[in-house]
Scaffold this motif. Structure first.
Motif, PDB file in Angstrom:
ATOM      1  N   PHE A  95       0.828  -1.200   0.000  1.00 55.46           N
ATOM      2  CA  PHE A  95       0.000   0.000   0.000  1.00 55.46           C
ATOM      3  C   PHE A  95       0.866   1.254   0.000  1.00 55.46           C
ATOM      4  N   ARG A 125      -3.371  -4.840  -4.873  1.00 58.86           N
ATOM      5  CA  ARG A 125      -4.650  -5.533  -5.014  1.00 58.86           C
ATOM      6  C   ARG A 125      -4.463  -7.045  -4.871  1.00 58.86           C
ATOM      7  N   TYR A 135     -10.907  -8.140   3.714  1.00 60.86           N
ATOM      8  CA  TYR A 135     -10.812  -6.767   3.216  1.00 60.86           C
ATOM      9  C   TYR A 135     -11.075  -6.731   1.711  1.00 60.86           C
ATOM     10  N   TYR A 136     -10.629  -7.768   1.017  1.00 63.77           N
ATOM     11  CA  TYR A 136     -10.793  -7.766  -0.446  1.00 63.77           C
ATOM     12  C   TYR A 136     -12.272  -7.793  -0.834  1.00 63.77           C
ATOM     13  N   TRP A 139     -13.205  -4.237  -0.721  1.00 65.15           N
ATOM     14  CA  TRP A 139     -12.443  -3.310  -1.570  1.00 65.15           C
ATOM     15  C   TRP A 139     -12.345  -3.738  -3.027  1.00 65.15           C
ATOM     16  N   LEU A 143     -10.834  -1.358  -6.099  1.00 62.13           N
ATOM     17  CA  LEU A 143      -9.489  -1.701  -6.560  1.00 62.13           C
ATOM     18  C   LEU A 143      -9.494  -2.059  -8.039  1.00 62.13           C
ATOM     19  N   TRP A 204      -7.804   5.900  -1.289  1.00 65.38           N
ATOM     20  CA  TRP A 204      -6.575   5.568  -0.562  1.00 65.38           C
ATOM     21  C   TRP A 204      -6.804   5.672   0.943  1.00 65.38           C
ATOM     22  N   TRP A 207      -8.805   2.530   2.081  1.00 64.64           N
ATOM     23  CA  TRP A 207      -7.973   1.326   2.158  1.00 64.64           C
ATOM     24  C   TRP A 207      -7.025   1.391   3.353  1.00 64.64           C
TER      25      TRP A 207
END
Length: 343
Positions: A95, A125, A135-136, A139, A143, A204, A207
């Protein structure tokens, strides 16, 4: 693992670019456009050659080495469990690198920084997808949207370079229009990217809010270093014993108020990381273990929450943890002293 498939990936990437360029050409101009006709012919001709080249490279791919590396990766991946602190640290590293590339890209509209940002975001990603699936889930849409947008900017840059090299002098007006088409499409995507990534509602920021903060950053960094050491150190059990003794001695000196240094939490963290990593050079039989360990450490990305000076001190502690003392005039030690004095 990056080196073995490099030629094949480049061959497949060139083939992919040719195919994508054909789609862009059809999208940007009508069939009667002379430049479109010329570019389609070029891409179709090149595609056959690129397909043949990719097939040839696939046939030469070193499957034996790849399978051996795959076994090693499978073993090492167990050291970073899904959702663990080490996994969070890896995601935070990706990140922070991607956000640095984001800042560089926003300062210019040149193709190279935006291409680097695309790669950095892609790595972040995939890290989240592999190691932080919870989290994916939250997001993935954003992403993917930004990655697709950056991919389109890259495609337009590739197409612009092809158009620029075109030798169709009799269609200069058409070529000028093509440059305008491409620039307009590119600017639209850059502007959309800016809208999504600037201000309080920046993606950003969203995340980052899910990744380690405050004291958890230090814990995640140490977990990541511990995983690295376990993956490389051939004497993990011995290293664990040395670690316990070293930290116990440090804490004993602190309780005895032996010196101000033993009350410094940063130095304790450096010591803890150094004893965990001091054995990583033992796997290289062709070099001094201490020198190999220092080089290995300096080649690693600096963990989140660590400064350059702290990381260099860690590398020096590993370099001189045994054997001759550091020299005052030669080697890396005096250079570190000079940089510390100038701070």
């Amino acid at each position: 693992m990056r080196k073995v498939p490099r030629k094949l990936f480049r061959g497949l990437g060139a083939l992919r670019d040719a195919q994508v360029m054909q789609d862009w050409v059809k999208k940007l101009a009508p069939e009667t456009d002379a430049v479109r006709t010329h570019l389609q012919t070029v891409f179709e001709t090149n595609e056959a050659k690129l397909r043949e080249n990719a097939t040839r490279l696939a046939g030469k791919f070193d499957e034996k080495t790849w399978k051996r590396l795959e076994r090693t990766l499978r073993q090492r991946s167990r050291l970073v469990p899904v959702g663990s602190l080490a996994a969070e640290c890896l995601a935070l590293e990706r990140f922070e690198l991607a956000r640095q590339l984001h800042a560089k890209a926003l300062r210019t509209e040149k193709p190279k920084p935006w291409h680097s940002l695309r790669i950095g975001l892609k790595r972040f990603r995939y890290t989240v997808e592999s190691l932080l699936p919870e989290y994916y889930v939250a997001w993935s849409d954003t992403l993917k949207r930004l990655q697709d947008m950056l991919g389109e900017i890259h495609d337009l840059d590739v197409l612009a370079a092809v158009v620029k090299k075109s030798d169709l002098h009799e269609t200069e007006d058409s070529l000028r229009l093509w440059h305008e088409f491409i620039e307009r499409e590119r600017k639209e995507r850059i502007e959309t990217y800016r809208q999504l990534t600037l201000g309080k509602t920046s993606l950003w920021n969203i995340w980052r809010s899910g990744l380690p903060t405050n004291g958890r950053v230090e814990a995640a960094a140490l977990a990541r270093l511990r995983a690295t050491a376990r993956a490389v150190d051939p004497h993990v059990r011995r290293t664990s014993q040395v670690s316990r003794v070293a930290v116990a001695l440090f804490d004993t000196f602190k309780r005895a108020d032996a010196a101000p240094a033993f009350s410094d939490a940063t130095l304790r963290r450096i010591l803890l990381a150094a004893v965990r990593l001091h054995g990583v050079g033992d796997a290289d039989a062709h070099k001094s273990p201490q020198k190999a360990a220092r080089k290995f450490i300096l080649d690693l990305p600096i963990p989140p929450g660590w400064s350059n000076e702290d990381w260099e001190l860690l590398a020096l502690a590993v370099r001189y943890y045994r054997g001759a003392e550091p020299r005052a005039k030669n080697g890396p030690f005096p250079g570190f002293l000079r940089s510390s004095e100038s701070m």
